[in-house]
Enzyme design. Structure first.
Site, short mmCIF file in Angstrom:
data_model
loop_
_atom_site.label_atom_id
_atom_site.label_comp_id
_atom_site.label_asym_id
_atom_site.label_seq_id
_atom_site.Cartn_x
_atom_site.Cartn_y
_atom_site.Cartn_z
N ASP A 32 0.87 -1.35 0.00
CA ASP A 32 -0.01 0.00 0.10
C ASP A 32 0.79 1.10 -0.04
O ASP A 32 1.94 1.38 0.96
CB ASP A 32 -0.77 0.14 1.19
CG ASP A 32 -1.99 -0.98 1.09
OD1 ASP A 32 -2.17 -1.41 0.00
OD2 ASP A 32 -2.70 -1.19 2.36
N ASP A 144 -12.06 12.15 5.43
CA ASP A 144 -12.07 10.57 6.05
C ASP A 144 -12.35 9.38 4.91
O ASP A 144 -12.90 8.45 5.23
CB ASP A 144 -12.58 10.65 7.26
CG ASP A 144 -14.31 10.88 7.30
OD1 ASP A 144 -14.53 11.14 5.95
OD2 ASP A 144 -15.03 10.66 7.94
N ASN A 145 -12.09 10.09 3.79
CA ASN A 145 -12.90 9.03 2.58
C ASN A 145 -11.17 8.47 1.94
O ASN A 145 -10.39 9.08 2.06
CB ASN A 145 -13.48 9.60 1.52
CG ASN A 145 -14.92 9.89 1.84
OD1 ASN A 145 -15.51 8.98 2.70
ND2 ASN A 145 -15.22 10.98 1.63
N GLN A 303 -15.45 12.13 15.33
CA GLN A 303 -14.96 12.73 13.98
C GLN A 303 -13.28 12.98 14.03
O GLN A 303 -12.58 12.56 12.99
CB GLN A 303 -15.63 13.75 13.31
CG GLN A 303 -15.58 13.85 11.85
CD GLN A 303 -16.34 12.45 11.03
OE1 GLN A 303 -17.03 11.69 11.47
NE2 GLN A 303 -15.54 12.31 9.86
N ASP A 314 -11.45 -4.38 6.23
CA ASP A 314 -10.35 -5.55 6.31
C ASP A 314 -10.06 -5.65 7.87
O ASP A 314 -10.10 -7.02 8.21
CB ASP A 314 -9.10 -5.22 5.93
CG ASP A 314 -9.32 -4.96 4.23
OD1 ASP A 314 -10.10 -5.44 3.62
OD2 ASP A 314 -8.34 -4.37 3.84
#
Length: 359
Positions: A32, A144-145, A303, A314
Site C-alpha cells: 500500500d 476521511d474518505n 470525527q 479488512d
C-alpha cells in the site's frame, strides 16, 4: 478422586490453545502506498472519493506522481493479507496462527512485503516470480474518505499448480480450520479458491468470502456464484450488498432483506447455515442469525479522532476471524470486529498499536 480434578481442568485448557496455521488466507499481496491527496488529483485520474478499482492504462503514471507529489507511507496490504494480519494481532500468541498465500515479484517491494509479514507474525508463503513486479495499491486519502487503485501486477500471476498444489503448501491448507478469501481474488484464480472452498466444505470447516467491491459483484458475478455454494460466512459492506442484490435481481434495497436472501442462496455443506455479515460504516452491522437478522451498533468515535478509513473493513473481518478461530460466539466475533475497525481508523493505513486492548 479429588486429585484428578486439576488434571481434567488442565486438559481442558490445553484444548483451548490455538494451533499455528489454524487460520488460512489467500489473496492479492499488495504494497500500500498511502497519501493524503487533493481533489484535483482525484479528478485528474477520474477517481471517486470512496471506491476501489483496478488500475487501467490511464492510472499508470499515477503511482509515480503520488510518490513525487505527496508524502507517502508504505504498508503491507491487500485485503486478505490485511485481515489475517489484524486477526494475528488480535490473537497475539501463539505467532503464526495465520497463514497467507499470494504472489509477489522478486524485487524491492516484494522484500518489504516479506519483512512486514514477518513483523506481523503471519506465516506468509508467497509464490515468487520474475515476470511481473510486486503489486501496489495507491490509497488516495481525502478527508476521511479513501479511493483505492490497485495495480495487481505480480498478484495477478498466482498459479494453482505452481503453488497451491505443491504438497508442502497444501499441507498448510489442510491444517487450517477457518478459511478467508476476499472477493478480489476471484479476478486472479477462481480454481484456487474453489479447491480451498471445496476442501473446507467437505471437511465441515468454515469458509469465509468477502464481496470486496461493487465491481466484483458486477463483472465477476459468474465466478462469485460458482464459489457461493461453499460460503459459510459472507462479508460485505452496504454498497457491495446493494450491488449484489441488484445483480441477483433481489428486488429490494433493504439491507436486512438482502442479507436474508443472500443467506438462503443454495449451499453445499448443510451442516452449517450460512451467516451473512454486512457492515455499514458508522451505522450498525447487520448479521443473519438463524431466521432472524440482527443489527449491532458500532463503537462511537469522534470525527476528529479518525485519521483515515483505509483498511477499516479488512480490520473488521480480521477482528471477527480472530474470535471465530477460537470458537467464540458470533456476537463476540462482531464485537471484536468493531473493536479492530475502531482501532484501525485512528491510524494511517491498516496499522495498529503493539497490543490490542480487547476483552
Amino acid at each position: 478422586m479429588a486429585s484428578d480434578e486439576p488434571k481434567a481442568k488442565r486438559i481442558k485448557l490445553e484444548e483451548k490453545k490455538l494451533s499455528q496455521n489454524a487460520l488460512f488466507g489467500m489473496g492479492n499481496p499488495l504494497l500500500d502506498i498511502c497519501a493524503v491527496v487533493d481533489k484535483d488529483f482525484l479528478d485528474k485520474y477520474g477517481l471517486k472519493t470512496n471506491d476501489q478499482i483496478l488500475a487501467e492504462e490511464k492510472h499508470k503514471e499515477m503511482f509515480e506522481e503520488i510518490v513525487k507529489k505527496f508524502k507517502v507511507e508504505y504498508h503491507a496490504g491487500g485485503a486478505t493479507q490485511n485481515s489475517v494480519k489484524v486477526a494475528q494481532w488480535m490473537i497475539q500468541e501463539p505467532h503464526k496462527v495465520a497463514t497467507f498465500f499470494g504472489c509477489i515479484g522478486k524485487d524491492k517491494f516484494g522484500k518489504i512485503l516479506k519483512e512486514k509479514a514477518e513483523e506481523a507474525h503471519v506465516e506468509a508463503h508467497y509464490y515468487e516470480q520474475t515476470e511481473e513486479p510486486t503489486g501496489t495499491c495507491a490509497a488516495c486519502i481525502t478527508g476521511d474518505n479513501r479511493s483505492l487503485v490497485a495495480n495487481l501486477a505480480a498478484a495477478n500471476c498466482y498459479k494453482k499448480e505452481k503453488h497451491l498444489d505443491l504438497e508442502e503448501n497444501w499441507k498448510l491448507v489442510e491444517k487450517a480450520q477457518v478459511y478467508y478469501i476476499a472477493g478480489f481474488f476471484l479476478t486472479v484464480s477462481l480454481e484456487s479458491i474453489l479447491k480451498v472452498a471445496k476442501h473446507a466444505s467437505e471437511n465441515n470447516k468454515i469458509f469465509c468470502l468477502n464481496l470486496s467491491a461493487p465491481f466484483i459483484c458486477e463483472f465477476f458475478k459468474e465466478a462469485l456464484m460458482k464459489v457461493m455454494p461453499y460460503v459459510d460466512i459472507l462479508f460485505g459492506n452496504e454498497t457491495e450488498a446493494a450491488t449484489f442484490a441488484q445483480e441477483r435481481g433481489f428486488e429490494t434495497e433493504d439491507i436486512e432483506e438482502i442479507a436474508k436472501k443472500a443467506q438462503s442462496l443454495p449451499k453445499e455443506n448443510k451442516k452449517r447455515q450460512r451467516i451473512v455479515v454486512f457492515t455499514q460504516g458508522k451505522e450498525g452491522t447487520v448479521m443473519t442469525k438463524g431466521d432472524k437478522v440482527e443489527t449491532f451498533p458500532v463503537l462511537k468515535i469522534d470525527q476528529s479522532e479518525i485519521v483515515d478509513t483505509t483498511g477499516a473493513g479488512d480490520a473488521f473481518v480480521g477482528g471477527f476471524l480472530s474470535q471465530l478461530v477460537q470458537d467464540k460466539t458470533f456476537e463476540q466475533c462482531i464485537r471484536a470486529g468493531h473493536y479492530a475497525a475502531n482501532v484501525i481508523i485512528r491510524h494511517a493505513g491498516c496499522t495498529f498499536p503493539e497490543k490490542p486492548d480487547f476483552h
